[in-house]
Each structure stands twice: as structure tokens, then as C-alpha cells.
Design an enzyme around this catalytic site. Structure first.
Site, mmCIF file in Angstrom:
data_model
loop_
_atom_site.group_PDB
_atom_site.id
_atom_site.type_symbol
_atom_site.label_atom_id
_atom_site.label_comp_id
_atom_site.label_asym_id
_atom_site.label_seq_id
_atom_site.Cartn_x
_atom_site.Cartn_y
_atom_site.Cartn_z
ATOM 1 N N SER A 1 3.419 6.200 -0.633
ATOM 2 C CA SER A 1 4.462 5.240 -0.242
ATOM 3 C C SER A 1 4.644 5.120 1.272
ATOM 4 O O SER A 1 5.771 4.965 1.756
ATOM 5 C CB SER A 1 5.789 5.583 -0.929
ATOM 6 O OG SER A 1 5.667 5.380 -2.323
ATOM 7 N N GLU B 1 -4.928 9.791 -9.362
ATOM 8 C CA GLU B 1 -5.149 8.803 -10.427
ATOM 9 C C GLU B 1 -6.480 9.070 -11.130
ATOM 10 O O GLU B 1 -6.600 8.900 -12.344
ATOM 11 C CB GLU B 1 -5.097 7.378 -9.841
ATOM 12 C CG GLU B 1 -3.670 6.986 -9.476
ATOM 13 C CD GLU B 1 -3.567 5.927 -8.391
ATOM 14 O OE1 GLU B 1 -4.598 5.383 -7.964
ATOM 15 O OE2 GLU B 1 -2.426 5.654 -7.952
ATOM 16 N N HIS C 1 -8.555 12.007 -6.018
ATOM 17 C CA HIS C 1 -7.279 11.263 -6.044
ATOM 18 C C HIS C 1 -6.577 11.541 -7.370
ATOM 19 O O HIS C 1 -7.231 11.596 -8.423
ATOM 20 C CB HIS C 1 -7.537 9.762 -5.866
ATOM 21 C CG HIS C 1 -6.273 8.999 -5.598
ATOM 22 N ND1 HIS C 1 -5.354 8.747 -6.595
ATOM 23 C CD2 HIS C 1 -5.766 8.475 -4.462
ATOM 24 C CE1 HIS C 1 -4.326 8.084 -6.064
ATOM 25 N NE2 HIS C 1 -4.557 7.903 -4.769
ATOM 26 N N LYS D 1 -7.414 0.555 -4.102
ATOM 27 C CA LYS D 1 -7.390 0.769 -5.560
ATOM 28 C C LYS D 1 -8.101 -0.402 -6.263
ATOM 29 O O LYS D 1 -9.064 -0.910 -5.721
ATOM 30 C CB LYS D 1 -5.956 0.959 -6.052
ATOM 31 C CG LYS D 1 -5.231 2.016 -5.220
ATOM 32 C CD LYS D 1 -3.973 2.499 -5.840
ATOM 33 C CE LYS D 1 -3.328 3.515 -4.890
ATOM 34 N NZ LYS D 1 -2.289 4.284 -5.497
ATOM 35 N N GLY E 1 2.870 5.218 -4.961
ATOM 36 C CA GLY E 1 3.214 3.947 -5.600
ATOM 37 C C GLY E 1 4.647 3.853 -6.090
ATOM 38 O O GLY E 1 4.979 2.948 -6.857
ATOM 39 N N GLU F 1 -1.183 14.152 -0.877
ATOM 40 C CA GLU F 1 -0.499 13.034 -1.534
ATOM 41 C C GLU F 1 0.343 13.580 -2.687
ATOM 42 O O GLU F 1 -0.186 13.793 -3.792
ATOM 43 C CB GLU F 1 -1.514 12.042 -2.095
ATOM 44 C CG GLU F 1 -2.348 11.348 -1.050
ATOM 45 C CD GLU F 1 -2.844 9.995 -1.565
ATOM 46 O OE1 GLU F 1 -2.528 8.991 -0.936
ATOM 47 O OE2 GLU F 1 -3.519 9.950 -2.605
ATOM 48 N N ASN G 1 -6.509 2.286 1.103
ATOM 49 C CA ASN G 1 -7.031 2.530 -0.244
ATOM 50 C C ASN G 1 -6.594 1.358 -1.124
ATOM 51 O O ASN G 1 -5.452 1.298 -1.565
ATOM 52 C CB ASN G 1 -6.463 3.863 -0.773
ATOM 53 C CG ASN G 1 -6.821 4.106 -2.223
ATOM 54 O OD1 ASN G 1 -7.703 3.433 -2.783
ATOM 55 N ND2 ASN G 1 -6.158 5.063 -2.855
#
Ligand code: PGA
Length: 242
Positions: free
Chosen positions: A205, A95, A93, A7, A167, A161, A5
Site C-alpha cells: 500500500s 500472492e 511474493h 501484477k 492491496g 511486504e 509490480n
């Protein structure tokens, strides 16, 4: 499956170099798919390269709008993704849930629309740190899974996740991942009323040091990798040792 991914990272040059290196160095087999999710603006470019020279790599989108037709500036629908060569699409996701304020209804529409175009959704779920500390993880996951119409569950890949692990360099411990994946798998079995297998992958991570332990668990069917997927050498190593 191992999913990269990217991003909001990359360029045409980086994508081409990454695919050159990765396709020559990973050991692809039927069981372990390699899926690259570049930014939307590079999907067509990446899809064209895959068709020309990198058949082993599959294309996924990080984004999909919920309707096929609307006067939506900046929109990208599932038909366009299919046209660009996508086989997968990341939906829900954390985000995007935050920035786009995505409700379960919107997520459900995105799932229906993408499955209608034969895309395979990678549906992300996960709790925040505050929810984890308040012992709300299971309730949150149940609530998030409710966005998936039960007749479409079999068509989805679930990505667990934990938001606090994305991250941050702090992946979840393997015992925690196994506990949560077992819970998700049980929920999926009950919801779908079927024994058909639904894959549950882990993200948050994942790196060179922890990938083997996480991937080797029989509760984990794949990895969704952000930061560590950008470097072709690191990604290749993760792919091969997982
Ligand atoms: P990360 O991101 O590997 O950089 O934590 C994972 C993701 O957001 O999918």
C-alpha cells in the site's frame, strides 16, 4: 530503487504509454533505479521497447520457474527471462506463495536458477495479520529468509511486504517498518557473515501520500509498488518525491 509490480494488469498500449510518460518525466540516477515488472506475456515486448528507446527503465519479471528444463506446461525459466531482457525477477511474493504453494525448497531453486542467469532476485518476505497478532513476525521472517542459500544472499534484494498491507490501503507505520527492516538487516548480516550491503525495500500500500516518509528512512532502500504504480502520472510523482 523504485519497483512497479503490475501484477495481472496492463496491455501493450498501456505499457508503451506508461514508458513514454515515465521515461520523459522521472529523474533517474544511479542510486535510484526504475524497474518495471509487467505480466510475463509482455516481457519480450517491454524488453524490446526498453532496448530501442527507454534505456533508463529496467525490466523485471513477476515470475520464474525453478528449473531450466522440465515438461512444464505454462512454464517460464530464468534463461527465457534473460533472453527477453530482464535484469530482475520477483521471487516469493505472498500472492504466489499462496497460489503456487511455494515451499522454501522451490524458492531456493528459483533463486539459484535466476542468479545463475545473472538475474537479480527481489525476494519477498512478510507476515500475515494472524502471525503479526500472535507475535510471530520475527520467526516467520527468519523462516522465509532461510530459503536463501547464504552464499547467494549478497546477490538478492529483499522486499519486506507485510501480507496484511498488500492491496489493502493500510501501509505499515513507519516506526514498524523501521523496526522490522532493522531486524531483517541484522539477520542478513549474521547469515551472510559479511558487511557487504544487502538492500531491503518496502512494499504494501505505498502511495503518493506515504511514499516520501517511507523512502526517506535510512532503513528503507527502495519501494515495491503494486496498485499505485499502474498510473504513469502517480508513479512518476512517487518516483520523483521519494
Ligand atoms: P500494493 O502491492 O502496492 O498494491 O499494496 C504491493 C505488492 O504486492 O507488491
Amino acid at each position: 530503487m523504485i519497483i512497479a509490480n503490475w501484477k495481472m494488469n496492463g496491455s501493450k498500449e498501456l505499457i508503451k504509454d506508461w514508458m513514454d510518460f515515465v521515461s520523459q518525466n522521472i529523474e533517474i540516477n544511479q542510486e535510484k533505479e526504475c524497474i518495471l515488472c509487467p505480466p510475463t506475456c509482455y516481457l519480450y515486448f517491454t524488453g524490446t521497447l526498453i532496448k530501442q528507446s527507454y534505456e533508463g527503465i529496467k525490466l523485471g519479471s513477476q515470475h520464474c520457474d525453478s528449473v531450466l528444463s522440465a515438461p512444464l506446461t505454462g512454464g517460464t525459466n530464468s534463461q527465457m527471462l534473460e533472453d527477453a531482457g530482464c535484469e530482475f525477477v520477483i521471487i516469493g511474493h505472498s500472492e504466489q506463495r499462496v497460489h503456487l504453494k511455494e515451499s522454501n525448497q522451490i524458492l531456493s531453486d528459483k533463486l539459484k536458477s535466476s542468479i545463475g542467469m545473472n538475474l537479480k532476485p527481489i525476494f519477498c518476505i512478510g507476515e500475515t495479520l494472524r502471525q503479526k497478532e500472535a507475535n510471530q513476525t520475527n520467526d516467520i521472517l527468519i523462516q522465509q529468509l532461510d530459503a536463501i542459500p547464504s552464499n547467494l544472499l549478497q546477490k538478492c534484494i529483499i522486499a519486506y511486504e507485510p501480507v496484511w498491507a498488500i492491496g489493502t490501503g493500510e501501509n505499515a507505520e513507519i516506526s514498524y517498518i523501521e523496526e522490522i527492516h532493522s531486524f531483517i538487516k541484522e539477520e542478513l548480516k549474521n547469515k551472510s557473515n559479511s558487511t557487504n550491503y544487502i538492500s531491503v525495500v518496502y512494499g504494501g500500500s505505498v502511495n503518493l501520500d506515504n511514499c516520501k516518509e517511507i523512502y526517506s528512512s535510512d532503513k528503507v532502500d527502495g519501494l515495491l509498488i503494486g496498485g499505485a504504480s499502474l498510473d504513469s502520472n502517480t508513479f512518476t510523482k512517487i518516483f520523483n518525491i521519494s
